[in-house]
Motif scaffolding. Sequence first.
Motif, PDB file in Angstrom:
ATOM      1  N   TYR A 109      14.887 -23.477  -5.874  1.00 14.56           N
ATOM      2  CA  TYR A 109      16.304 -23.370  -6.191  1.00 14.56           C
ATOM      3  C   TYR A 109      17.106 -23.787  -4.977  1.00 14.56           C
ATOM      4  O   TYR A 109      16.673 -23.650  -3.848  1.00 14.56           O
ATOM      5  N   LEU A 158      22.619 -20.051  -7.965  1.00 20.39           N
ATOM      6  CA  LEU A 158      21.332 -20.688  -7.708  1.00 20.39           C
ATOM      7  C   LEU A 158      21.015 -21.642  -8.850  1.00 20.39           C
ATOM      8  O   LEU A 158      21.085 -21.275 -10.023  1.00 20.39           O
ATOM      9  N   LEU A 200      18.195 -24.523 -10.420  1.00 21.63           N
ATOM     10  CA  LEU A 200      16.782 -24.883 -10.414  1.00 21.63           C
ATOM     11  C   LEU A 200      16.614 -26.363 -10.102  1.00 21.63           C
ATOM     12  O   LEU A 200      17.210 -27.221 -10.753  1.00 21.63           O
ATOM     13  N   TYR A 217      10.081 -27.145 -10.897  1.00 21.16           N
ATOM     14  CA  TYR A 217       9.217 -26.007 -11.133  1.00 21.16           C
ATOM     15  C   TYR A 217       7.808 -26.473 -11.489  1.00 21.16           C
ATOM     16  O   TYR A 217       7.585 -27.655 -11.798  1.00 21.16           O
ATOM     17  N   GLN A 242      10.950 -31.205 -13.873  1.00 18.21           N
ATOM     18  CA  GLN A 242      12.287 -31.189 -13.292  1.00 18.21           C
ATOM     19  C   GLN A 242      13.094 -30.016 -13.820  1.00 18.21           C
ATOM     20  O   GLN A 242      12.976 -29.621 -14.974  1.00 18.21           O
ATOM     21  N   GLU A 300      17.279 -28.362 -13.192  1.00 20.08           N
ATOM     22  CA  GLU A 300      18.673 -28.748 -13.465  1.00 20.08           C
ATOM     23  C   GLU A 300      19.190 -29.833 -12.528  1.00 20.08           C
ATOM     24  O   GLU A 300      19.977 -30.692 -12.920  1.00 20.08           O
ATOM     25  N   LYS A 338      20.665 -23.785 -23.530  1.00 16.66           N
ATOM     26  CA  LYS A 338      20.487 -23.442 -22.127  1.00 16.66           C
ATOM     27  C   LYS A 338      21.104 -22.056 -21.880  1.00 16.66           C
ATOM     28  O   LYS A 338      22.202 -21.772 -22.288  1.00 16.66           O
ATOM     29  N   LEU A 344      14.274 -19.142 -14.652  1.00 25.55           N
ATOM     30  CA  LEU A 344      15.182 -18.040 -14.347  1.00 25.55           C
ATOM     31  C   LEU A 344      16.613 -18.565 -14.193  1.00 25.55           C
ATOM     32  O   LEU A 344      16.852 -19.528 -13.456  1.00 25.55           O
ATOM     33  N   PHE A 383      20.537 -17.676 -13.150  1.00 33.35           N
ATOM     34  CA  PHE A 383      21.302 -16.738 -12.342  1.00 33.35           C
ATOM     35  C   PHE A 383      22.779 -16.764 -12.684  1.00 33.35           C
ATOM     36  O   PHE A 383      23.346 -17.810 -13.024  1.00 33.35           O
ATOM     37  N   GLY A 384      23.406 -15.591 -12.535  1.00 30.89           N
ATOM     38  CA  GLY A 384      24.844 -15.540 -12.490  1.00 30.89           C
ATOM     39  C   GLY A 384      25.322 -15.923 -11.095  1.00 30.89           C
ATOM     40  O   GLY A 384      24.513 -16.019 -10.154  1.00 30.89           O
TER      41      GLY A 384
END
Lengths: 113, 111
Positions: free
Chosen positions: A35, A43, A45, A48, A57, A59, B1, B99, B101-102
């Motif tokens: 991240y 955060l 991504l 992964y 891939q 984001e 998403k 994962l 995140f906010g």
Amino acid sequence: NAGVTQTPKFQVLKTGQSMTLQCAQDMNHEYMSWYRQDPGMGLRLIHYSVGAGITDQGEVPNGYNVSRSTTEDFPLRLLSAAPSQTSVYFCASSSLGTTTEAFFGQGTRLTVV
Amino acid sequence: KQEVTQIPAALSVPEGENLVLNCSFTDSAIYNLQWFRQDPGKGLTSLLLIQSSQREQTSGRLNASLDKSSGRSTLYIAASQPGDSATYLCAALPHDYKLSFGAGTTVTVRA
């Protein structure tokens, strides 16, 4: 009890340079991820992996490469550093399963000048 | 998403007051929700993990609830102390393990 270890903690690069951020975990986790954290963006991504030899891939993958030759290691390569890649980078690992928990490294603060 | 939102973005309270931090997520198909603490310039410290089958989880002065049907989680911190000043992040784990995140709630506890 090492958990997730990232190196280096700090790095300054010149534009165009390449480097590798290291990440290692000793919990035999299948899932590992990278991240980046930027002010106001949370955060995001980058890449992964669900196991050795398998990467994908996230984001914001542009400008970064990864590989996963072993379960323990998941390095992140910056191919040609740009100022937009100035950020804090976090590596995470978790097991695959419905009761998993994510563990994070302490981060690498990267500045590209 | 999966989209995760944390409100408020910042919070300032006097010492001793209880803190209530909110987290909402758009996709209820999650394995768990995790709360983290981050001090300035530092990494993420895991505070509480709530599995999707659980309604709440407690650790000392911290209590986190989860309502999957409404896409909400709340972190309660009882009797706040100046040492609780930090940014608190929630993260939802969907079934693809990416994962989400906010952006976090930055808490200041005034002595």
